[in-house]
Structures are given as C-alpha cells and as structure tokens.
Motif scaffolding. Structure first.
Motif, PDB file in Angstrom:
ATOM      1  N   PHE A   1       0.825  -1.193   0.000  1.00 17.25           N
ATOM      2  CA  PHE A   1       0.000   0.000   0.000  1.00 17.25           C
ATOM      3  C   PHE A   1       0.870   1.258   0.000  1.00 17.25           C
ATOM      4  N   VAL A   2       1.806   1.292   0.915  1.00 10.37           N
ATOM      5  CA  VAL A   2       2.676   2.459   1.026  1.00 10.37           C
ATOM      6  C   VAL A   2       3.580   2.568  -0.200  1.00 10.37           C
ATOM      7  N   SER A   3       4.126   1.439  -0.649  1.00  9.18           N
ATOM      8  CA  SER A   3       5.022   1.473  -1.810  1.00  9.18           C
ATOM      9  C   SER A   3       4.277   1.858  -3.086  1.00  9.18           C
ATOM     10  N   GLU A   4       3.026   1.447  -3.208  1.00  9.52           N
ATOM     11  CA  GLU A   4       2.244   1.824  -4.385  1.00  9.52           C
ATOM     12  C   GLU A   4       2.001   3.333  -4.415  1.00  9.52           C
ATOM     13  N   THR A   5       1.697   3.901  -3.263  1.00 12.83           N
ATOM     14  CA  THR A   5       1.491   5.343  -3.195  1.00 12.83           C
ATOM     15  C   THR A   5       2.799   6.094  -3.471  1.00 12.83           C
ATOM     16  N   ALA A   6       3.904   5.598  -2.935  1.00  9.30           N
ATOM     17  CA  ALA A   6       5.196   6.238  -3.181  1.00  9.30           C
ATOM     18  C   ALA A   6       5.573   6.162  -4.659  1.00  9.30           C
ATOM     19  N   ALA A   7       5.301   5.029  -5.288  1.00  8.54           N
ATOM     20  CA  ALA A   7       5.600   4.892  -6.717  1.00  8.54           C
ATOM     21  C   ALA A   7       4.750   5.847  -7.550  1.00  8.54           C
ATOM     22  N   LEU A  28      -1.988  11.764  -9.857  1.00  7.85           N
ATOM     23  CA  LEU A  28      -2.300  12.161  -8.487  1.00  7.85           C
ATOM     24  C   LEU A  28      -3.739  11.833  -8.120  1.00  7.85           C
ATOM     25  N   LEU A  29      -4.643  12.062  -9.044  1.00  3.30           N
ATOM     26  CA  LEU A  29      -6.051  11.763  -8.779  1.00  3.30           C
ATOM     27  C   LEU A  29      -6.257  10.277  -8.503  1.00  3.30           C
ATOM     28  N   PHE A  30      -5.699   9.427  -9.376  1.00  2.00           N
ATOM     29  CA  PHE A  30      -5.909   7.990  -9.215  1.00  2.00           C
ATOM     30  C   PHE A  30      -5.076   7.397  -8.087  1.00  2.00           C
ATOM     31  N   ALA A  31      -4.113   8.137  -7.557  1.00  3.48           N
ATOM     32  CA  ALA A  31      -3.342   7.661  -6.413  1.00  3.48           C
ATOM     33  C   ALA A  31      -3.950   8.119  -5.090  1.00  3.48           C
ATOM     34  N   LEU A  32      -4.438   9.339  -5.050  1.00  3.60           N
ATOM     35  CA  LEU A  32      -4.883   9.901  -3.776  1.00  3.60           C
ATOM     36  C   LEU A  32      -6.349   9.633  -3.453  1.00  3.60           C
ATOM     37  N   VAL A  33      -7.204   9.568  -4.449  1.00  2.71           N
ATOM     38  CA  VAL A  33      -8.625   9.307  -4.176  1.00  2.71           C
ATOM     39  C   VAL A  33      -8.825   7.921  -3.535  1.00  2.71           C
ATOM     40  N   PRO A  34      -8.194   6.850  -4.048  1.00  7.12           N
ATOM     41  CA  PRO A  34      -8.346   5.565  -3.363  1.00  7.12           C
ATOM     42  C   PRO A  34      -7.768   5.580  -1.943  1.00  7.12           C
ATOM     43  N   CYS A  35      -6.682   6.324  -1.719  1.00  5.99           N
ATOM     44  CA  CYS A  35      -6.123   6.423  -0.364  1.00  5.99           C
ATOM     45  C   CYS A  35      -7.136   7.042   0.593  1.00  5.99           C
ATOM     46  N   VAL A  36      -7.788   8.089   0.149  1.00  3.42           N
ATOM     47  CA  VAL A  36      -8.772   8.756   0.997  1.00  3.42           C
ATOM     48  C   VAL A  36      -9.957   7.837   1.271  1.00  3.42           C
ATOM     49  N   LEU A  37     -10.424   7.138   0.258  1.00  7.13           N
ATOM     50  CA  LEU A  37     -11.564   6.244   0.445  1.00  7.13           C
ATOM     51  C   LEU A  37     -11.232   5.084   1.382  1.00  7.13           C
ATOM     52  N   VAL A  38     -10.039   4.524   1.256  1.00  9.30           N
ATOM     53  CA  VAL A  38      -9.626   3.438   2.151  1.00  9.30           C
ATOM     54  C   VAL A  38      -9.536   3.940   3.577  1.00  9.30           C
TER      55      VAL A  38
END
Length: 68
Positions: A1-7, A28-38
């Motif tokens: 999870f963390v490595s996917e966001t960092a990548a 950025l949209l496709f990386a950050l929106v799923p993070c917020v939803l999770v």
C-alpha cells in the motif's frame, strides 16, 4: 500500500519534470482518491468495532492506518 502510493508520487514527479500536467494530475487523482476512500472506510470500521481513539484517527490521516 505504502510502496504503491510512493511509486505513484514518484511517477507524478516525473511527469511534472517532463512538463506533462495532464498525466501528472491524473496520476495524483488515481493515487490519492483511493487512499482517501480506504482511510475513511477504515476509520468508520474502527469506530464501529472499538471506542473512538484519537491516535487511530491520526494514524489513518497520516496514511499509516493499514500498517496498524
């Protein structure tokens, strides 16, 4: 999870350096929106299962919730 966001953030920085704003924004949209939803779903699960703990909320806001 963390490595996917960092990548995704590194890829976005690469797009910015190349001057491609559209792909940077989409990355950025496709990386950050799923993070917020999770994080929101995990916060609600923690509130249902246990009492309201400020430390758990802080860890989720810092994106360390899934590691806990």
């Amino acid at each position: 999870f963390v490595s996917e966001t960092a990548a995704a953030l590194c890829l976005s920085a690469g797009y910015r350096a190349a001057g491609d704003r559209m792909w940077q924004g989409l990355t950025l949209l496709f990386a950050l929106v799923p993070c917020v939803l999770v994080q929101l779903s995990l916060v609600f699960i923690h509130r249902d299962v246990s009492r309201d703990r400020p430390l758990v909320l802080l860890l989720h806001l810092l994106q360390l919730g899934p590691l806990v």
